[in-house]
Each structure stands twice: as C-alpha cells, then as structure tokens.
Write an enzyme that holds these catalytic residues in place. Structure first.
Site, mmCIF file in Angstrom:
data_model
loop_
_atom_site.group_PDB
_atom_site.id
_atom_site.type_symbol
_atom_site.label_atom_id
_atom_site.label_comp_id
_atom_site.label_asym_id
_atom_site.label_seq_id
_atom_site.Cartn_x
_atom_site.Cartn_y
_atom_site.Cartn_z
ATOM 1 N N THR A 1 41.953 34.738 73.628
ATOM 2 C CA THR A 1 41.577 33.330 73.540
ATOM 3 C C THR A 1 41.376 32.916 72.091
ATOM 4 O O THR A 1 40.625 33.536 71.349
ATOM 5 C CB THR A 1 40.265 33.092 74.308
ATOM 6 O OG1 THR A 1 40.417 33.567 75.648
ATOM 7 C CG2 THR A 1 39.884 31.621 74.320
ATOM 8 N N GLU A 2 42.077 31.852 71.682
ATOM 9 C CA GLU A 2 41.949 31.283 70.323
ATOM 10 C C GLU A 2 42.174 32.329 69.227
ATOM 11 O O GLU A 2 41.619 32.248 68.137
ATOM 12 C CB GLU A 2 40.576 30.624 70.150
ATOM 13 C CG GLU A 2 40.212 29.610 71.227
ATOM 14 C CD GLU A 2 41.147 28.410 71.272
ATOM 15 O OE1 GLU A 2 41.921 28.215 70.314
ATOM 16 O OE2 GLU A 2 41.114 27.658 72.265
ATOM 17 N N LEU A 3 43.001 33.333 69.523
ATOM 18 C CA LEU A 3 43.325 34.417 68.585
ATOM 19 C C LEU A 3 42.081 35.190 68.129
ATOM 20 O O LEU A 3 42.071 35.788 67.050
ATOM 21 C CB LEU A 3 44.092 33.896 67.356
ATOM 22 C CG LEU A 3 45.481 33.305 67.602
ATOM 23 C CD1 LEU A 3 46.174 33.021 66.271
ATOM 24 C CD2 LEU A 3 46.349 34.214 68.462
#
Length: 446
Positions: free
Chosen positions: A146-148
């Site tokens: 998630t979100e890197l």
C-alpha cells in the site's frame, strides 16, 4: 544490453463512509455511502479505466508485445468493479491475455496492515493473490505494498511469503548519493530485489503534465525521451510509478494526456536505447548493486516520503489503534460480516482524510476527499468505529466464549477471495448489533 523502463500503475478506490452521526450508533450499522461509491467509480471508469485500458491494449498490439506495463489493483476496487462496472474487469482481462501486463500482489484492502499486524498483513496478501487469480487467471509474482510503504522488516515479511521482487519509493533521505535507477535488494533478505520509483520523471507525468505554469510545459514524447536518456545515461532502469487515475481524472483528457501516452511507446521504441519491462522481468534482467537499508518505513506520499500522511497526528493514531485493538475479539467470533467491515475500515484512505499536513500538500490530500476538514473525517470515522466496537462487544457478551485478552491470538482463516467474489455485487454488510446498549465510551458528537 538495452536500458529498461518499468511502467507501473496503482488502481484503487476506497469504500467511502456515509455521514454517520452520533445518534446512529447502535441503531444503524450500514456504514458506506453506496451512492457516492457508485457515482465516483462509474465516473472514473468512463474517464480513465476504460479509455486508458483500450489505449494500452492498442499499443501492446501495435508494437507486437514490445510495450509492457504493470498494475496493482486493490481488492476494494475489484469489489466495486464487480458491483458497479463489470466491463472494467473485462477490459483488464483483455490486457492480462496479452501476456505483456503483469498484475502485482498487494494488501486486499489497500491497508496499513504491514505497520500493525504481521498475521493480518499476510492474510490480506493471500486474499488479494486469490482475487487476482480468480479475476484474471494469473498468479502475482511481484509485490507492491500500500502506497509503496517499505522497510527492512516489511521486506523480510514479503520475502517470507515467496516474493522475489518488490516496488517502493526512491526516497532521497534513504538513497543519499545513490541513484534510484538501479536494482537494489532488501537488507534483511538479500533474495528480495527492489525497484525504486524515479520520483522526478514519474511526477512530470502524474502531477506536472497539465500545469501551464510549469517551465517545461507542454510535455511532448520527444522531450520526455530526452529526459529519460539523460537520467539513465550511465544507469540501468527507470521506474515510472503512478496512480492510474492520472489519466483522464487527475490529468484531464483535454490536457492531451492520452495523446502523450499513445505517442510515448512509439518514440521510445523507435530510438532503440530502451526497452519496456515488467517488474519481474526487470529483476531477472538486472543484478542488484547492493543492499538498501531502510530502518523506518518509507512511502511515496508527500515531501517527507514517510508514513505521516496516515499516522502523523493524534487523531490518526487514536483511530488506528482503536480499530486494531479489536482483532483478538474478532478472531474469537470469526463473524463474516464483522471481518468484512474490519477490512474495509482498515483502508488507508480513511486515515489519509484525517491528515493535518494540508499546509504543504493540500491539493493532493483534498482530491477525492469527501470531508471539509480532517476533524470532520475523524469524528465521522470514530462514530462508525464506536458502532463497530459495540457490535463486537455485544457479540462477545452473548457468545459462549469468555473473552480474556491474550498475548497473541492468531486469526483463523477468513473468507477467501473467491467466496467474496460471489457476493461482491451485494451491498456491504448492514447487520445490527445483537443487543442494543450505549457504547462503553462516548463517541465524539457531530
């Protein structure tokens, strides 16, 4: 050996919460704004997902497989596609059938589970893997959190799940003098190779493309190719990672963004210096140049490139901790409706709406945000969470199990993605508490 370009797109839409007032607690346990979710999903499908998928398919066929891209598609948006826009799923299936598109693994609910619970994190990754296999007939080989979000500890968990490739941010405070244009490996698990986002070149498309005040506007394919060649002159790979909603939603069709993407593959491939690769192909082609030490979690959000966009203030941390405090009771109850709501309440977007960093990243945080202020987001979420906790406590009180907090309780297997897909077209669970009573702690009044 040609240098590589890795194009990756994130696809996600959250289950937005309806206006949930203090007086709804204990009376109405349907939490989601179905009208807003359907309206936004259908709008973005028409503006972005369908036309961009058609464009990518056209380019893959035109260049006989030399053009390649990768996607991570959250379980939350897959459920909405199934419910509101099944034609989008079919368009992604056509891309999957080309063999030129890689589908990455991630957390099913686009959650922050990697920062809270190893067992929940691994469960969601498995659930998402099953969903991708169910919808597209392919098994994810590479991972994108998630979100890197990434750290050495998270990388180690990902490697233990069998992944050999992971995507993350090329954060300057981590890289220092190093370049993001190489393959690195996890410091805690050398077998896990890392692809790092080239923020400058990615953001030229994702954020600056339509900005007429930008000194490099308008951006053309030839100009962008020159930047790619300059950035990768002595290096190996350029990773261009961005939200898929960039195309047609964040950057409107009138800006020329679709024409740019239609022309870019032709310009790049005709030059001959680069080739397009998927993440898994990239880490097979390029060797790691060394460890990347990341002690504290990084992400691709805001200037800080850390996790403060979601867990940077007392509001966010209070909501996050209260939600995760319920996991032991949920494991005992093993109630399908409660597990589903628990999953959707974990979506990172809910915590993002509570972010108070508007002074530096206001435009980014306001996009798709249904609240006027982070405080309204917090109050609404906590009212929902109060009802959810009431349902959990009531279920515990009438169960045959005497709940006593343990040091560690491993959650039993929850509903699989294949089973979830069969009921995805139904509205989110709206079960009322077993017994009505006032919540143990008074929620904030709206």
């Amino acid at each position: 050996m040609k240098k590589s370009i890795c194009l990756y797109f994130q696809v996600h839409q959250p289950n937005r919460l309806r206006l949930y007032r203090f007086f709804d607690i204990g009376k109405d346990s349907h939490y989601y704004d179905d009208f807003a979710n359907r309206t936004i999903l259908r709008r973005v499908a028409q503006k972005c997902y369908l036309p961009m998928n058609a464009l990518l398919l056209e380019q893959i066929e035109a260049h006989k497989g030399a053009f390649k891209v990768a996607f991570s598609i959250s379980g939350s948006v897959l459920e909405q596609f199934d419910r509101y826009a099944p034609e989008v799923i079919e368009s992604f299936r056509k891309l999957a059938q080309t063999g030129c598109v890689e589908f990455l693994s991630e957390t099913y609910y686009h959650s922050l589970a990697s920062l809270a619970s190893e067992s929940e994190f691994k469960h969601q990754v498995l659930k998402h893997k099953e969903a991708i296999e169910h919808y597209f007939g392919v098994t994810p080989k590479a991972f994108r959190n998630t979100e890197l979000i990434y750290s050495d500890a998270i990388g180690e968990m990902v490697y233990e799940m069998g992944f050999k490739t992971m995507l993350t941010e090329g954060a300057k405070h981590v890289l220092g003098w190093k370049s993001p244009n190489f393959v690195y490996n996890c410091a805690n698990a050398s077998g896990l190779k890392l692809l790092l986002k080239n923020s400058a070149l990615s953001d030229d498309i994702a954020f600056r493309f339509s900005d007429r005040g930008w000194q490099d506007w308008p951006l053309t394919g030839e100009k962008y190719l020159a930047w790619l060649k300059a950035a990768g002159q002595d290096e190996e790979i350029i990773n261009l990672f961005m939200d898929y909603e960039t195309f047609g939603e964040h950057q409107k069709a009138s800006s020329g963004i679709f024409e740019f993407m239609r022309f870019l593959p032709e310009v790049v491939l005709a030059d001959g210096e680069f080739e397009f690769v998927t993440p898994s192909q990239a880490t097979k082609k390029h060797r790691s140049v060394g460890d990347l030490d990341v002690f504290d979690p990084i992400s691709w959000a805001d200037e800080e490139r850390d996790v403060t966009a979601w867990l940077g203030n007392e509001l966010q941390n209070d909501a996050f901790n209260k939600l995760n405090d319920q996991v032991e009771k949920l494991a005992i109850l093993d109630d399908e409706a409660l597990w589903s709501d628990y999953g959707h309440l974990q979506e990172s977007d809910h915590f993002y709406y509570m972010c108070t960093k508007f002074f530096s990243d206001g435009a980014v945080h306001k996009y798709f945000n249904p609240y006027d202020t982070p405080y309204e987001a917090f109050i609404n979420y906590m009212n929902v969470l109060s009802d959810f906790i009431l349902r959990v406590d009531d279920a515990i009180s009438v169960s045959d199990v005497n709940f006593a907090p343990a040091k560690q309780v491993k959650a039993p297997a929850k509903k699989t993605a294949k089973a979830a897909a069969k009921t995805a077209k139904k509205a989110a669970p709206a079960k009322k508490p077993v017994a009505k009573k006032a919540p143990a702690k008074k929620a904030a009044k709206k």
